[in-house]
Design an enzyme around this catalytic site. Structure first.
Site, PDB file in Angstrom:
ATOM      1  N   SER A 143       0.823  -1.250   0.047  1.00  0.00           N
ATOM      2  CA  SER A 143       0.096  -0.271   0.061  1.00  0.00           C
ATOM      3  C   SER A 143       0.891   1.219  -0.180  1.00  0.00           C
ATOM      4  O   SER A 143       1.865   1.402  -0.732  1.00  0.00           O
ATOM      5  CB  SER A 143      -0.962   0.011   1.276  1.00  0.00           C
ATOM      6  OG  SER A 143      -1.684   1.234   1.166  1.00  0.00           O
ATOM      7  N   ASP A 201      -7.473  -4.473  -6.838  1.00  0.00           N
ATOM      8  CA  ASP A 201      -7.054  -3.892  -5.767  1.00  0.00           C
ATOM      9  C   ASP A 201      -7.174  -2.475  -6.256  1.00  0.00           C
ATOM     10  O   ASP A 201      -6.459  -2.099  -7.200  1.00  0.00           O
ATOM     11  CB  ASP A 201      -5.377  -4.036  -5.600  1.00  0.00           C
ATOM     12  CG  ASP A 201      -4.915  -3.335  -4.513  1.00  0.00           C
ATOM     13  OD1 ASP A 201      -5.432  -2.595  -4.327  1.00  0.00           O
ATOM     14  OD2 ASP A 201      -3.829  -3.660  -3.943  1.00  0.00           O
TER      15      ASP A 201
END
Length: 273
Positions: A143, A201
């Site tokens: 991330s 994602d």
């Protein structure tokens, strides 16, 4: 290939085994100091340093956290990420002027630049201290941590190439820089950067193009959990249509589920099995 049970510090070059272990190191960055130090020792890394900075409003993040673990053959710096819902508005905001990139190459998202700047001097000093016997050096993160790992690798390569890392592996990394910096980084580091994206994602789709882009280092995990070194655009679009919901940031959506680090680890384990 069976799932490995020990952290391999000796192999060189890209492999899914290396990706798996660096994903484990990225996942460990979410833990507290004691857990990190205990697990690092179990993996054969006898020295650990922590890198932390606290921010104050209006900066959208509360802190930047990373750790460095050093063994006899390998050093890993792993950056902690954050939940996608916590940085949704920040990643979607294209109005903040970007910051100059490392070595005068292109531009970087201002938030990422500030977050890395807060810990990079300490990380560089730590690597200089611990890299005493020619150990390989890797950056990793999930991330936000993936963005910082990529930028740390770019900064080291473009500003101090004789100290360049041996590799950067990121998982669910957002877009981090403009095309000029991505191209400059890829030109000399392209064979050492690997950016894993799990199907739908949502975080790798932000911040918005065309201002920000990705380095050319994609490893795509399809809807069945298989890792691809390349994926034709039409095939990827078809594959991503599986499981989509209207709001990619909804907690139950495919965009959020695919971002969780445990799903990256599960896919990599499946490919090793």
């Amino acid at each position: 290939m069976a799932v490995p049970d020990t952290f391999d510090q000796t192999s060189s070059g890209h492999s899914l085994r290396r990706a798996y272990w660096l994903a484990r190191a990225a996942d460990l960055a979410y833990q507290g100091r004691a857990v990190i130090e205990d697990q690092a020792a179990r993996w054969g890394f006898g020295r650990v340093r922590h890198h932390e900075t606290r921010f104050t409003p209006p900066f959208p993040l509360q802190d930047t956290q990373a750790y460095t673990m050093a063994g006899d053959r390998m050093i890993v710096t792993a950056f902690r990420g954050t939940e996608p819902t916590q940085i949704k508005d920040w990643l979607s905001d294209a109005t903040t002027p970007p910051s100059p990139g490392p070595g005068g190459n292109g531009y970087v998202h201002h938030g990422f630049a500030e977050a890395l700047r807060s810990v990079y001097p300490d990380i560089a000093a730590t690597l200089a201290e611990l890299r005493t016997d020619g150990q390989s050096v890797y950056f990793t993160g999930h991330s936000l941590g993936g963005a910082l790992a990529m930028l740390a690798g770019a900064r080291m390569y473009l500003e101090a190439p004789h100290h360049a890392a041996d590799g950067v592996y990121t998982f669910g990394q957002p877009r981090t820089c403009d095309r000029l910096l991505a191209d400059a980084f890829h030109e000399g580091f392209g064979g050492r950067m690997y950016r894993f994206v799990n199907n739908n994602d949502i975080v790798p789709q932000l911040p918005p193009e065309p201002v920000f882009t990705h380095v050319r280092a994609l490893r795509y995990i399809d809807s069945k959990g298989r890792v691809h070194e390349s994926m034709p655009m039409l095939s990827a679009l078809t594959d991503r249509a599986v499981g989509l919901t209207a709001d990619a940031f909804a907690p139950a959506s495919d965009g959020i589920r695919d971002h969780f680090m445990h799903n990256y680890l599960g896919a990599l384990e499946k490919n090793l099995g």
